[in-house]
Design a protein around this motif. Sequence first.
Motif, PDB file in Angstrom:
ATOM      1  N   TYR B  50      88.473  74.237  32.505  1.00 29.28           N
ATOM      2  CA  TYR B  50      89.318  73.880  31.380  1.00 29.28           C
ATOM      3  C   TYR B  50      90.766  74.069  31.812  1.00 29.28           C
ATOM      4  N   THR B  51      91.571  73.013  31.630  1.00 28.88           N
ATOM      5  CA  THR B  51      92.962  73.090  32.086  1.00 28.88           C
ATOM      6  C   THR B  51      93.896  72.497  31.037  1.00 28.88           C
ATOM      7  N   SER B  52      93.668  72.798  29.774  1.00 30.44           N
ATOM      8  CA  SER B  52      94.506  72.447  28.622  1.00 30.44           C
ATOM      9  C   SER B  52      94.401  70.996  28.195  1.00 30.44           C
ATOM     10  N   ALA B  53      93.423  70.289  28.669  1.00 28.47           N
ATOM     11  CA  ALA B  53      93.192  68.933  28.181  1.00 28.47           C
ATOM     12  C   ALA B  53      92.122  69.041  27.070  1.00 28.47           C
ATOM     13  N   ALA B  54      91.060  68.303  27.156  1.00 34.36           N
ATOM     14  CA  ALA B  54      90.016  68.352  26.136  1.00 34.36           C
ATOM     15  C   ALA B  54      89.390  69.739  26.065  1.00 34.36           C
ATOM     16  N   THR B  55      89.115  70.196  24.844  1.00 33.85           N
ATOM     17  CA  THR B  55      88.553  71.545  24.695  1.00 33.85           C
ATOM     18  C   THR B  55      87.068  71.595  25.021  1.00 33.85           C
ATOM     19  N   LEU B  56      86.383  70.464  24.949  1.00 27.86           N
ATOM     20  CA  LEU B  56      84.975  70.401  25.361  1.00 27.86           C
ATOM     21  C   LEU B  56      84.948  69.830  26.771  1.00 27.86           C
ATOM     22  N   VAL B  57      84.467  70.631  27.674  1.00 26.27           N
ATOM     23  CA  VAL B  57      84.517  70.274  29.088  1.00 26.27           C
ATOM     24  C   VAL B  57      83.109  70.044  29.598  1.00 26.27           C
ATOM     25  N   LYS B  58      82.904  68.960  30.285  1.00 20.12           N
ATOM     26  CA  LYS B  58      81.598  68.677  30.886  1.00 20.12           C
ATOM     27  C   LYS B  58      81.664  68.955  32.377  1.00 20.12           C
ATOM     28  N   GLY B  59      80.591  69.541  32.890  1.00 19.16           N
ATOM     29  CA  GLY B  59      80.546  69.870  34.300  1.00 19.16           C
ATOM     30  C   GLY B  59      79.362  69.240  34.992  1.00 19.16           C
ATOM     31  N   ILE B  60      79.028  69.821  36.130  1.00 24.86           N
ATOM     32  CA  ILE B  60      77.910  69.286  36.892  1.00 24.86           C
ATOM     33  C   ILE B  60      76.585  69.783  36.345  1.00 24.86           C
ATOM     34  N   ASN B  61      75.516  69.076  36.684  1.00 25.22           N
ATOM     35  CA  ASN B  61      74.148  69.497  36.346  1.00 25.22           C
ATOM     36  C   ASN B  61      73.909  69.662  34.843  1.00 25.22           C
ATOM     37  N   LYS B  68      87.623  77.697  22.841  1.00 23.25           N
ATOM     38  CA  LYS B  68      87.982  77.981  21.457  1.00 23.25           C
ATOM     39  C   LYS B  68      89.080  79.046  21.467  1.00 23.25           C
ATOM     40  N   LYS B  69      90.291  78.584  21.268  1.00 23.56           N
ATOM     41  CA  LYS B  69      91.429  79.500  21.344  1.00 23.56           C
ATOM     42  C   LYS B  69      91.372  80.562  20.255  1.00 23.56           C
ATOM     43  N   SER B  70      90.961  80.160  19.059  1.00 26.25           N
ATOM     44  CA  SER B  70      90.943  81.104  17.933  1.00 26.25           C
ATOM     45  C   SER B  70      89.951  82.230  18.177  1.00 26.25           C
ATOM     46  N   GLU B  71      88.915  81.942  18.936  1.00 31.14           N
ATOM     47  CA  GLU B  71      87.890  82.950  19.221  1.00 31.14           C
ATOM     48  C   GLU B  71      88.045  83.523  20.632  1.00 31.14           C
TER      49      GLU B  71
END
Lengths: 115, 115
Positions: B50-61, B68-71
């Motif tokens: 995660y690098t400040s773009a979309a908050t839901l990040v998809k990875g490999i496999n 979630k910044k609030s949490e």
Amino acid sequence: EPEVTQTPSHQVTQMGQEVILRCVPISNHLYFYWYRQILGQKVEFLVSFYNNEISEKSEIFDDQFSVERPDGSNFTLKIRSTKLEDSAMYFCASRPRTSGRYEQFFGPGTRLTVL
Amino acid sequence: AQSVTQLDSHVSVSEGTPVLLRCNYSSSYSPSLFWYVQHPNKGLQLLLKYTSAATLVKGINGFEAEFKKSETSFHLTKPSAHMSDAAEYFCVVSAAGGGADGLTFGKGTHLIIQP
């Protein structure tokens, strides 16, 4: 795909001896790092290296440790007088740019055993 | 200063069921967050970042994580576990400014997949 490589994969040494762990970072990367992982514990940052000098070091990185980039490809970690508690997996990593938003690429590690 | 807390040291799931590995972070700056995986006797492989773009990040496999910044959380999930997912997973934080800062690792979560 380019990879970080480390040699040797396993090093056994006697307490008090000097060891040199070697790493070849990915060729166009700018920042280089060493981490260690004592068995059963988390990965800990040791040192970062940029522009042929140490940029940051942790409390673990005391005077017995040194790093060097002797040529354009290798990056080494020297432990001058090994202690039993230096037994750990040592990981080398590199990063391509100066922004922290780029992940670090890790090598497979060198397992150091101090007897 | 920054820190990472992985809430579970071990997680065991059955093959084909969902995976949830929990991570909370603390950072003085807007962080970059990563999940790395370590298979037995292997190095550290990046799963996602995660690098400040979309908050839901998809990875490999098939893995993904939601920032979630609030949490102050960055939990890792996968809809259906596979036997090959058995490994150690590390949640990692990097300061936003980057520079030469070393990564801060959590203690790791050992994922066990039951047949």
